[in-house]
Write a protein that holds these residues in place. Structure first.
Motif, short mmCIF file in Angstrom:
data_model
loop_
_atom_site.label_atom_id
_atom_site.label_comp_id
_atom_site.label_asym_id
_atom_site.label_seq_id
_atom_site.Cartn_x
_atom_site.Cartn_y
_atom_site.Cartn_z
N VAL A 54 0.74 -1.35 -0.05
CA VAL A 54 -0.03 0.20 0.05
C VAL A 54 0.93 1.26 0.08
N LYS A 87 -3.63 3.63 6.57
CA LYS A 87 -3.21 2.93 5.40
C LYS A 87 -2.96 1.37 5.91
N THR A 111 -3.92 -0.03 8.45
CA THR A 111 -5.06 -0.78 8.69
C THR A 111 -5.71 -1.39 7.49
N GLU A 112 -5.74 -0.76 6.57
CA GLU A 112 -6.42 -1.13 5.16
C GLU A 112 -5.60 -2.43 4.58
N ALA A 116 -7.03 -6.24 4.55
CA ALA A 116 -6.65 -7.06 3.12
C ALA A 116 -6.27 -8.37 3.33
N LEU A 148 -14.02 0.70 6.34
CA LEU A 148 -12.82 0.42 6.34
C LEU A 148 -12.47 -1.00 5.51
N TRP A 149 -13.38 -1.86 5.91
CA TRP A 149 -13.47 -3.18 5.48
C TRP A 149 -13.52 -2.88 3.93
N ALA A 209 -12.70 -0.57 1.90
CA ALA A 209 -11.79 -0.34 1.21
C ALA A 209 -10.55 -1.28 1.02
N ALA A 210 -10.52 -2.15 2.27
CA ALA A 210 -9.62 -3.30 2.12
C ALA A 210 -10.03 -4.27 1.13
#
Length: 465
Positions: free
Chosen positions: A66, A299, A301-302, A306, A416-417, A419-420
């Motif tokens: 990322v 970022k 966290t993302e 993932a 956030l989930w 986005a991941a």
């Protein structure tokens, strides 16, 4: 992500990622360390089935690091039960490293109380940043309702780790009394008779006011037994289940695999019900992390999410279940015989007490697809059910329901989930469009409509609210 690889040759990166993918730390009350790179999940030469513990070198070839990642490290706590498998697999199979999270530490916790204490400390103080939780523990921690100093530690619910995988085990001395999913009057009278005789039925769970407490309460109440009046409730760590049932200090236990099946295999007791029978595709345990860590590292966290999403997809494939068992059953993780894990992971349950055996993969622990919704996505409607049940039993004030949207929006970060999930390449059709899964149905005919939680409570005969 920052250009991590500019400072390393390709070979050095692979070695670094591989080592980090199998690293762990010893926290207060924790047990063991993961295998060395190239070793096996149980620390031996071959493990169960001989499958070696993978390193992130595999993932490097397909890395999706990322841009702008703020950190590559985090410490996540886990309890050695099947709910934690996605965290262990994301580490062992290199999914964390694939997204640049090459310094993730997955640390075993002695029990839920230790996990709570360690997240209160935070990794900077030798604790953890987050990890695996029963619900609604992240909400209770956020409000300071179960922290030691009663100070709120804002938490974010980021992902559901799994569905199902729980059962209600009953001591062998109660065989032949009709203690199954649904209790006939004779079975109800039997439990009520124990109280009258001065030997009340002792029902245990691993942490008060959280989901395993709620599962056994729901089962009892749905069968006409008031859990606060007719039986004795107590807290017992999951790892002590077998010993406590052997000594006769408890009559029933609500917990996750592998403990219920172990009780059956060792002829200590039987399974009255699987939670998959009580509520198909029910929400189980979650990933939640301290809000201050997430706010500082969006970022990262993302990237972390993932990696877990990919691990959940891997865990859910039937062809991977044998290797999954080989990894998690090892001494460094669950430290149990593979034989008590593989059958339930295949959806094969020996219930005991003359009950028919179950052989259905969809009844096993599921991590990605349960046929009802997306297992991994943290539906806000499920958070609301846990809060509603907490109101039902007097754990939270009734005004919680009126304030539920505000409360849930502060803690649940389904955004956030999503986005991941996109980063992980999840198909658009598999990303829920709504934060609700709709009306939920239970084994006793009750329904939970997230638009009308008050009506749900009114429909329940046994409650405190």
């Amino acid at each position: 992500m920052t250009k991590f690889s500019e400072n390393f040759s390709r070979r050095k990166f692979i070695v670094t990622a591989g080592a980090s993918a199998v690293s762990s730390i010893l926290l207060k009350g924790c047990l063991g360390n993961p295998p060395e790179p190239g070793g096996t999940a149980d620390g031996g030469a071959g493990g169960a089935g001989g499958a070696p513990a993978a390193t992130s070198a595999v993932a490097v070839a397909n890395e999706k690091r990322v841009e702008g990642i703020e950190s590559t490290k985090i410490t996540l706590g886990y309890i050695p039960i099947v709910e934690s498998a996605p965290l262990i697999i994301a580490q062992e199979k290199g999914f964390f490293a694939k997204y640049g999270m090459v310094d993730v530490k997955v640390a075993k916790q002695a029990n839920w109380g230790s996990a709570r204490d360690n997240v209160e400390i935070g990794s900077a103080g030798g604790g953890i940043d987050g990890g695996q939780w029963q619900m609604p523990m992240p909400y209770l921690i956020s409000k300071g309702l179960i922290t030691k100093n009663k100070a709120g530690i804002p938490m974010y619910v980021l992902l559901q780790l799994n569905t199902q995988g729980n059962g209600i085990a009953i001591a062998a001395k109660h065989e032949g009394k009709g203690l199954g999913l649904k209790l006939e009057k004779s079975a109800q009278d039997y439990i009520l008779g124990l109280k009258k005789a001065g030997t009340p039925f002792k029902a245990a769970y691993t942490f008060p006011k959280a989901n395993q407490d709620l599962w056994i309460r729901y089962w009892l109440a749905a069968n006409g037994i008031n859990p606060d009046v007719d039986v004795e409730l107590l807290t017992v760590p999951a790892a002590q289940t077998v010993a406590n049932m052997k000594t006769g200090s408890m009559d029933g236990f609500s917990t996750g695999d592998p403990w219920p099946l172990r009780i059956v295999k060792e002829k200590i007791g039987f399974l009255s019900a699987l939670t998959a029978e009580m509520w198909k595709g029910h929400p189980e345990e979650y990933l939640a992390i301290r809000g201050d860590w997430v706010d500082k590292h969006p970022k990262a966290t993302e990237a972390l999410l993932a990696g877990i999403i990919e691990a959940q997809q891997w865990c859910d494939k039937p062809e991977n279940r044998a290797e999954l068992v080989s990894i998690v059953s090892g001494k460094n993780f669950f430290d149990v015989a593979p034989g008590v894990l593989l059958p339930p992971y295949e959806g094969k349950y020996i219930m005991g007490d003359g009950k028919p055996e179950i052989n259905d993969f969809k009844m096993s622990t599921l991590y990605w697809n349960d046929g009802v919704g997306n297992v991994s996505y943290p539906y806000k409607s499920h958070d609301l059910w846990f809060l509603t049940e907490s109101v039902r039993w007097g754990f939270l004030p009734t005004k919680t329901l009126a304030d539920s949207k505000t409360i849930i929006d502060k803690v649940n970060r389904g955004d956030l989930w999503k986005a991941a999930a996109k980063l992980a390449g999840v198909a658009e059709a598999d990303i829920p469009a709504k934060s609700t899964r709709g009306v939920e149905k239970f084994f006793d005919g009750k329904e939970f409509n997230p638009d009308k939680p008050e009506d749900y409570i009114k429909s329940l005969a046994i409650k405190k609210a």
